[in-house]
Structure formats: C-alpha cells, structure tokens
Design a protein around this motif. Sequence first.
Motif, PDB file in Angstrom:
ATOM      1  N   SER A 450       0.848  -1.194   0.000  1.00 41.74           N
ATOM      2  CA  SER A 450       0.000   0.000   0.000  1.00 41.74           C
ATOM      3  C   SER A 450       0.879   1.239   0.000  1.00 41.74           C
ATOM      4  CB  SER A 450      -0.916   0.023   1.232  1.00 41.74           C
ATOM      5  OG  SER A 450      -0.181   0.322   2.403  1.00 41.74           O
ATOM      6  N   GLY A 451       0.252   2.383  -0.172  1.00 38.65           N
ATOM      7  CA  GLY A 451       0.967   3.638  -0.039  1.00 38.65           C
ATOM      8  C   GLY A 451       2.003   3.860  -1.112  1.00 38.65           C
ATOM      9  N   ALA A 452       3.065   4.575  -0.708  1.00 37.57           N
ATOM     10  CA  ALA A 452       4.054   5.055  -1.663  1.00 37.57           C
ATOM     11  C   ALA A 452       4.797   3.921  -2.364  1.00 37.57           C
ATOM     12  CB  ALA A 452       5.049   5.986  -0.952  1.00 37.57           C
ATOM     13  N   PHE A 453       5.139   2.851  -1.636  1.00 42.69           N
ATOM     14  CA  PHE A 453       5.897   1.778  -2.270  1.00 42.69           C
ATOM     15  C   PHE A 453       5.090   1.139  -3.392  1.00 42.69           C
ATOM     16  CE2 PHE A 453       8.088  -2.155  -2.915  1.00 42.69           C
ATOM     17  CZ  PHE A 453       9.410  -1.900  -2.582  1.00 42.69           C
ATOM     18  N   ALA A 454       3.843   0.805  -3.126  1.00 43.05           N
ATOM     19  CA  ALA A 454       3.012   0.134  -4.123  1.00 43.05           C
ATOM     20  C   ALA A 454       2.765   1.017  -5.339  1.00 43.05           C
ATOM     21  CB  ALA A 454       1.683  -0.292  -3.504  1.00 43.05           C
ATOM     22  N   ARG A 455       2.463   2.289  -5.091  1.00 38.92           N
ATOM     23  CA  ARG A 455       2.069   3.162  -6.203  1.00 38.92           C
ATOM     24  C   ARG A 455       3.256   3.822  -6.890  1.00 38.92           C
ATOM     25  NH1 ARG A 455      -2.416   3.916  -2.670  1.00 38.92           N
ATOM     26  NH2 ARG A 455      -4.367   3.317  -3.687  1.00 38.92           N
ATOM     27  N   GLN A 456       4.301   4.151  -6.140  1.00 40.82           N
ATOM     28  CA  GLN A 456       5.391   4.930  -6.715  1.00 40.82           C
ATOM     29  C   GLN A 456       6.588   4.088  -7.114  1.00 40.82           C
ATOM     30  OE1 GLN A 456       6.230   8.137  -3.993  1.00 40.82           O
ATOM     31  NE2 GLN A 456       4.179   8.976  -4.129  1.00 40.82           N
TER      32      GLN A 456
END
Length: 534
Positions: A450-456
Amino acid sequence: MSGSEDPNSIGRRSFLQRGAAVGTLAVLPTSLLAACGSGGETVGGTTAGGSGGAAVADAIGGFSHNFREMDPHVGVDVTTYTVGWHVHEGLMDLNPVTREVELGLAAADPEEVRENVWQVRLRDGATFHDGTPVRASDVVFSFERIRNPETASFFISYLDFIRSARAVDDTTVEFTLRQPFALFRNRLIFIRVVPEAIVARDARAMSTRPVGTGPYAFVELAANDHITLRRAARYSGPKRAPYGTITLRAMEDISARLAALRASEIGVMEDPADRDLDSLARQSGIRTTSEPGFNQTILMFNHARRPFDDKRVRQAIMYGLDREALVRSVYAGNGSVAESLIPSTYPGFARPSTVYTYDPERARALLAEAGHDGGLDFELMVNSLSYIGEQGPFIKEQLAAAGLNANLRMGDSSALFERVSAGEYGAFITVSDTSVFGQDPDLWLRYIYSGAFARQFLYWDTPQTREVLRLLDGALYETDEAKQQAAWARIQGIVAEEAVCPSLIHRSQPTAWRDSLAGFQPINTTGLYFLQAA
C-alpha cells in the motif's frame, strides 16, 4: 489522514531516500579506522584495560553498509536502526534478539484510564545524554514531530491511530486513541524520544549528532569510515551495556570484513558470505550462526509497463524460477523458498492458495496465453549486493528454459532505484528486510502493498490494490484476532495470485564473531546489536 494514505504523503524521491532504504540497502566504498576509546591494547576485536584500571571491553564491528541518516524520526535504513537500538529509546522497545517488545522509557506497560485513553509513566531517573532529565513534554514533542508533515517521517501513517498526546505531569504521558487498537503497545516503539530543547534549536541536530536516552551515547561520525558510541554514564534503564565503546567500521567489501575478522582487527562481522560459514566455524576463536528471519530476496515489477501489466507474464516468470536450486547454489542452503512476504514462523503468516513451483512448461503456456508464444525478451535489473548479484546468471539460465530471455542489468541499489523511481524499469531483483520495524504484520504488509511503495515503485493501482487497502484498514482496528488473521490471509492470497512484488527466498541472517567479544548475541535481522538483558 486515514491509514490507507501514502506513508508521510511525501514525494517519490524523498520516499526513495528514506522509506525504501531498509528494503534496498546500498553498500558504498569506505575506508577503515581503528576504534577510539580507552587506549588499551587491541586483542581479538576488543580492547582490554581502561581509565582508572577498570576492566573495560571495546567492541569493534565490521558493518556491511555505509553510514546514512541517524535521526530516528527521519531515517529508516540499517544505520538508523543499528545506532538507534543503542542510543535512542521509545516508550517501548523491540529487542532484536528475542523479537519481543519490552519496556524502554516506560516504567510499566500502558494503562487504560478511560475508554481509548491510555497513560504511560516514565521510569525514574531517565536523562538524556547531555544530562538533562527526560520529561513527558519531550515525549509529546517527539510524537508531534513525527506527525508533522514537514518532518517527512516514514512513521507518520503508523501512528495515525493516536488522536492526541499530552503531558499530564513531568513523568506521565496520556494518549487518546481514535478507537480501540490492539497494536498500541507495539507501535510505541516508533516514538523514539528526542530532547525538545536541542531539536527546537536545530531540526537537523539528530541527523549528525544524535542525543538520546539509551545505554550508549554518540561520540563521533567519520563519514564513510566509522561511528563511535560510548557507554552512557547516566543510563537508568533495564538494558545492559557490556562494552565501554562500540565502533562500527564501514566495510563494504565482504572480503575485507572477512580478513579483518580472521586477523582479530574486528570482533564481529556483519553478513558473512553463506559459503564462508563452514570454514569460519572451523577456525579457532571464531563462532558463527545463521538465524532464520525475515530477510528476503524480492522481485519487483513495474505494473504500469508492458508486458508486466499482464499478471500472466508475472506468473510465468515466477514459474520459470527454480528457487530450490538457488537456495542450494547461491545461498549454500542458508535459506528457504518463500511462500509469502511473511515467513512461516512469524505472526500473521498464511499460506496462499497460489504457490509458485518450478514449472517451465506452465510458464511457456502462460506466456502463450499472454500473446508471447515465441518467448519474451526483457531487461532484468539485479542488485549487485553480494549474494543478490550472484543470483543473476543462475536466474537468467533458469528463465531461458521457460522461453524468457532476461537481459541482466547489474548495479548498486542506489543507482537502480533511481530508475525505479522514474518508472524506467520492468523487473528488479533486490533485497528487503522490514522486520527491523517490529513484530507487526500490519506494518509488514502495508509497507509493500500500500501507499508510496506500491504506487510509486511498483506502479500497482488496480481494483486488487484497493481491495488490499480495504482489508488492511479493516484489520487494523479489528479486535477479533481470528477476523484479523483472516484479513491478512486474504491479502497474502491476493498478492500471490497477482504476483505483486513476490518474495523469492527468505535468507537466514549469518553472523560471525570472535570468542573474545564476550557476551555478544547475534540477531536474525539486518544490523548489529551489542546490548544485553539486565
């Protein structure tokens, strides 16, 4: 802010520099320097003698990483944690030897005084290393600093369940929670307490000269060379500091660390090569161990880039990997095939229904279904860090049998993560160890999926992403343990089926040390730990 928002709500580059550091440990060239301290004769990585004739032993460790951020509210890499375990305290602390959460600055476990209102009393006589007493207002200041977006703290989203904190008096802190939260005691390890008076004057003071309340006080940092800590004279807590000073020598080269240990120039070597463990164990005066833990090789995919936006391609790559053979050849048997992000011996583990075994024919069939019946060429970035980099040629050969031509691009994690951060990659094999954050299944799963790792970094934004977030947020406040475990199991099933950042191998954490480093205890996570229980 909800628990499903990006950690810190910070930008991609900032998260790269801070949030991903534990997951991808860069190793940079360094020089070596002997320890500073008591002035005795160095023997077997320790120093005998000391001022006033007192028996003092100085520990010297060969550290496999360069030195980075030491501010406990900002950094999350191995330097932050290794220094932090010794210099800083939370109200509660994680003991990396036992993996138990234990008392830090708190005199006792939190007490619920009203519904969702908890009080924590500080231990008697607690002082900062500059001699000033620790007050409840310092705890409140530290909490508020973490949740201030300008601090860009990685831990902001993991403390969101706390509505507010206030100092009842000089020795009592009161926390008001948003709702009942079973992991409250565990999450208190993230509120590392820093002195308000120092940080208010200089926001970057903790980055280069940290001041804490722990068993050791910071002495000096020689960039790219060494860090020295000294036993804190005023420490009043339950942990024991067995060595007069601790010196961490930044030694990237694994051969240099090995030679230094054999020559008694250091007392302990972090992360020896798996293949060297047997020969080290046969050398007189040296002990070795390999502790099963969380450390793992991971395979990151760019879900926004073809052909990796098709899960059949991601699955084909997983079926094309003979991970049992990798454990035998590269890890010298010092590891196990991962079935999930969470190792089977850790809380929260659930065996997913989708488990990838070596099956080249199935891999070819999946490629054909995805429109690549003639095979597939792709670039595979591989972290050049010791045993990770060694896997590259083996993996290339294995995938070729499944019709997958992996063009290897080797490099250190910093350089390769620049490409990841820019979205200029397809697949990337690197290392991750989030167990330094504590015994917390929600955090382990949330960090990657989730969050920054998953999306970015993974560029994963699908209906399944949102389902994982829904399950995480539902489990976060779930008081029924069976329902909470069911949610975590469902998440592990989803990400296995979708082949989202698969964990390939869980490596047991090796350590080698000399008998002369009396009382040393190895840990099963990244870093070195020199404290002992009282």
